[in-house]
Structures are given as C-alpha cells and as structure tokens.
Scaffold this motif. Structure first.
Motif, short mmCIF file in Angstrom:
data_model
loop_
_atom_site.label_atom_id
_atom_site.label_comp_id
_atom_site.label_asym_id
_atom_site.label_seq_id
_atom_site.Cartn_x
_atom_site.Cartn_y
_atom_site.Cartn_z
N MET A 1 0.85 -1.18 0.00
CA MET A 1 0.00 0.00 0.00
C MET A 1 0.90 1.24 0.00
O MET A 1 1.88 1.30 0.71
N ASN A 2 0.51 2.20 -0.76
CA ASN A 2 1.19 3.49 -0.91
C ASN A 2 1.22 4.24 0.43
O ASN A 2 0.23 4.30 1.14
N ILE A 3 2.37 4.83 0.77
CA ILE A 3 2.52 5.57 2.04
C ILE A 3 1.54 6.74 2.10
O ILE A 3 0.97 7.04 3.15
N ARG A 4 1.33 7.41 0.98
CA ARG A 4 0.41 8.55 0.93
C ARG A 4 -1.01 8.11 1.28
O ARG A 4 -1.72 8.78 2.02
N ILE A 5 -1.41 6.97 0.74
CA ILE A 5 -2.75 6.45 1.03
C ILE A 5 -2.88 6.08 2.50
O ILE A 5 -3.88 6.40 3.13
N GLN A 6 -1.84 5.43 3.06
CA GLN A 6 -1.87 5.09 4.49
C GLN A 6 -2.01 6.35 5.34
O GLN A 6 -2.78 6.36 6.30
N SER A 7 -1.30 7.39 4.98
CA SER A 7 -1.36 8.65 5.73
C SER A 7 -2.76 9.25 5.66
O SER A 7 -3.29 9.70 6.68
N LEU A 8 -3.34 9.27 4.47
CA LEU A 8 -4.68 9.85 4.31
C LEU A 8 -5.72 9.06 5.10
O LEU A 8 -6.61 9.66 5.72
N ALA A 40 -8.91 -4.85 1.86
CA ALA A 40 -7.59 -5.47 1.80
C ALA A 40 -7.56 -6.56 0.73
O ALA A 40 -8.55 -7.27 0.54
N GLU A 41 -6.42 -6.67 0.06
CA GLU A 41 -6.26 -7.67 -1.00
C GLU A 41 -6.39 -9.10 -0.48
O GLU A 41 -6.85 -9.98 -1.20
N THR A 66 -2.70 -5.15 2.56
CA THR A 66 -3.10 -6.33 3.33
C THR A 66 -3.94 -5.88 4.52
O THR A 66 -4.01 -4.69 4.82
N LYS A 67 -4.53 -6.85 5.20
CA LYS A 67 -5.31 -6.53 6.41
C LYS A 67 -4.42 -5.85 7.44
O LYS A 67 -4.85 -4.89 8.09
N LEU A 68 -3.20 -6.34 7.56
CA LEU A 68 -2.26 -5.78 8.53
C LEU A 68 -1.95 -4.32 8.20
O LEU A 68 -1.96 -3.46 9.08
N GLU A 69 -1.68 -4.03 6.93
CA GLU A 69 -1.38 -2.65 6.51
C GLU A 69 -2.59 -1.74 6.73
O GLU A 69 -2.44 -0.60 7.17
#
Length: 98
Positions: A1-8, A40-41, A66-69
């Motif tokens: 997963m993209n860091i930008r997406i995680q941040s948002l 999650a994938e 992933t679910k974890l991410e």
C-alpha cells in the motif's frame, strides 16, 4: 500500500471520518453514508460481500494492501475493510492511488 494512502486513511480516522469493522461498515452502507470502500487484498470474504453491496449503491471500491497494513494505517488491529465517510478524503485517496 502506498505511504500517501496510508497517511490519508490515518488522518481520516483521526478526523472521525471512517468506519471500520463489519458491524460499523454494514450499518453505514445501509444508511448510504460512505464515499469510498477500501478492502484489503487478502480479505477475499470481505471482497465478495462488500463489492456486491457497493456495486448496488454505486460506491467506489478500492482494493489495496493487506489486512495488517490497513489496520496499521488506522492504528488498530488488522482490518479487512475501511469505509471513508468524507467525500474530500475519498477523492484524495483515489487521486493518490495513481
């Protein structure tokens, strides 16, 4: 997963603009209160269940990470899906995926 997406996603959680967990997502989707469903994938059961609902409601679905991410991005245990309840956050996440 993209860091930008995680941040948002994390910012949206801190702003109180997400629903996570089966019961919350189901309740919000039934009320038609959501702008983007992130799945999650590795959550095949959730993909099957929520994609059908989302298609019926014309709700965009974004399958990533992933679910974890996904859980890590909202600061909770692993999650199979997160519903974004704010249109601005939804647009920003969809733009960040490209």
């Amino acid at each position: 997963m993209n860091i930008r997406i995680q941040s948002l996603i994390g910012i949206a959680r801190r702003a109180g603009k997400i629903a996570s967990g089966d019961a919350q997502i189901e309740a919000m989707v039934k009320k038609r209160k959501g702008f983007l469903l992130i799945i999650a994938e590795d959550a095949h059961g959730a993909q099957k269940k929520y994609t059908k609902w989302a298609n019926d409601l014309k709700l965009p679905v974004f399958v990533t990470g992933t679910k974890l991410e996904l859980g890590h991005s909202i600061g909770l245990s692993p999650r199979s899906a997160v519903l974004i309840l704010d249109q601005g956050f939804a647009k920003a996440i969809l733009l960040a995926r490209s």
